[in-house]
Write a protein that holds these residues in place. Structure first.
Motif: not given
Length: 356
Positions: A32-59
């Motif tokens: 179940l823990g792996n499932g949660i990680i896998s689902m969110y990771a899949s969302m980010l990886k869909t058409d996303g090779d690079i992610i741009v976030m606000q500096r200094g914010v980890a979440d």
């Protein structure tokens, strides 16, 4: 061999139940823990090779990136597309909390429509799971704001199937931010993304740019989930180990007379220990495969429970199966070794006298 288990049916059953409970709980917690990680990771990886976030914010939920950066990023050599995403959560009609995803128009096609059209301003599309929970409504309220339902989409990702998608301009009004993050897709994923990452960093001092893979590997929320599930699984493993040691000690104590006779007949300590451990390994393997079957059934049933909105999804992969199989055998060997060694060290005459 194994006749002792039939002779001591009650204790054998207790060992079997203890091992099944420990192994099944580890299977469920870890998957179940792996499932949660896998689902969110899949969302980010869909058409996303690079992610741009606000500096200094980890979440990602707290990040706020200016999505005007999408245009200059899209013009960089090697970039196929840049998309903006706002991730949030809130009340949707009778559902107290669900995922709300505000996306730019060029990301809408990632959501496969099973009915209706993609949303315009003031409209939403619903994931099939939450649409079913809400009984396929024509209109809904998101955080107190009315929206028309323009369509229903299907997604293999439980988080998305249990949420809603809206234009990012509407999400900006709800969550008071420009974009949680930008996802950049490269024209050739076989090439290194480092040069493009450095070019994107030059566009603003307020952003942090990483490859999606690097981000997922170091995402703090994922680390918390992995550590938490690891700690709980370790406790389950330890409790199972203690149960086997305790019950094996009781069973071996009952078999002292048998061991004494065997020692007097010339059986070596080593043979008695190996025989005892082999018996327990056999019992543990039986418990392992029963626990595996129970876990598969429970995981399937959890995904069918409507109130969980498809957010609970677990999969037992090959690596988890092998690791837990090895761990279960080790648990059995160590758990049986201690009482078996203690029993084998006692003089045969004493064993016979105590066992009689």
């Amino acid at each position: 061999m194994f006749k002792s288990f039939l002779r001591y049916k009650y204790k054998t059953m207790l060992i079997l139940i203890s091992a099944i409970s420990a192994i099944a709980s580890i299977f469920l917690i870890t998957s179940l823990g792996n499932g949660i990680i896998s689902m969110y990771a899949s969302m980010l990886k869909t058409d996303g090779d690079i992610i741009v976030m606000q500096r200094g914010v980890a979440d990602t939920f707290f990040s706020d990136v200016n999505r005007t950066l999408i245009e200059p990023i899209s013009k960089l050599d090697g970039v196929a597309s840049a998309q903006g995403v706002i991730v949030g959560a809130g009340a949707i009609d009778i559902v107290p909390i669900a995922g709300i995803y505000g996306v730019t128009q060029n990301r809408m096609s990632n959501y496969q429509l099973s009915k209706g059209d993609y949303p315009m301003d003031g409209e939403v599309i619903l994931g099939e799971t939450i649409a079913s929970i809400l009984d396929f409504p024509q209109n809904i309220q998101l955080l107190g704001t009315d929206f028309h339902v323009s369509g229903i989409y299907k997604s293999e990702i439980g988080f998305e199937n249990g949420g809603v998608v809206i234009p990012i301009t509407d999400a900006e009004k709800l969550f008071k931010k420009s974009a949680s993050f930008l996802l950049v897709s490269l024209k050739d994923i076989s090439l290194s993304s480092n040069d493009i990452i450095e070019k994107i960093k030059l566009l603003s001092q307020n952003i942090d740019v990483k490859s999606t893979t690097e981000f997922i590997d170091n995402y703090n929320q994922f680390k918390i989930i992995r550590i938490s599930s690891g700690v709980i699984a370790s406790i389950s493993f330890f409790m199972g180990f203690l149960a086997i040691v305790s019950l094996m000690s009781m069973m071996i104590n009952d078999r002292r007379y048998e061991f004494g006779i065997k020692r007097a007949m010339g059986f070596s300590k080593k043979k008695i220990i190996i025989e005892t451990i082999t018996e327990v390994i056999g019992l543990t393997l039986l418990a392992f495969f029963i626990a595996y079957g129970i876990s598969l059934v429970l995981l399937d049933q959890l995904q069918q429970v409507e109130k969980f909105q498809g957010y609970l999804s677990g999969e037992i992969d090959h690596m988890l199966f092998v690791k837990l199989l090895i761990g279960s055998i080790l648990m059995a060997v160590i758990g049986a070794l201690i009482p078996a060694v203690i029993a084998s060290r006692i003089d045969p005459i004493i064993l016979i006298n105590r066992g009689s």
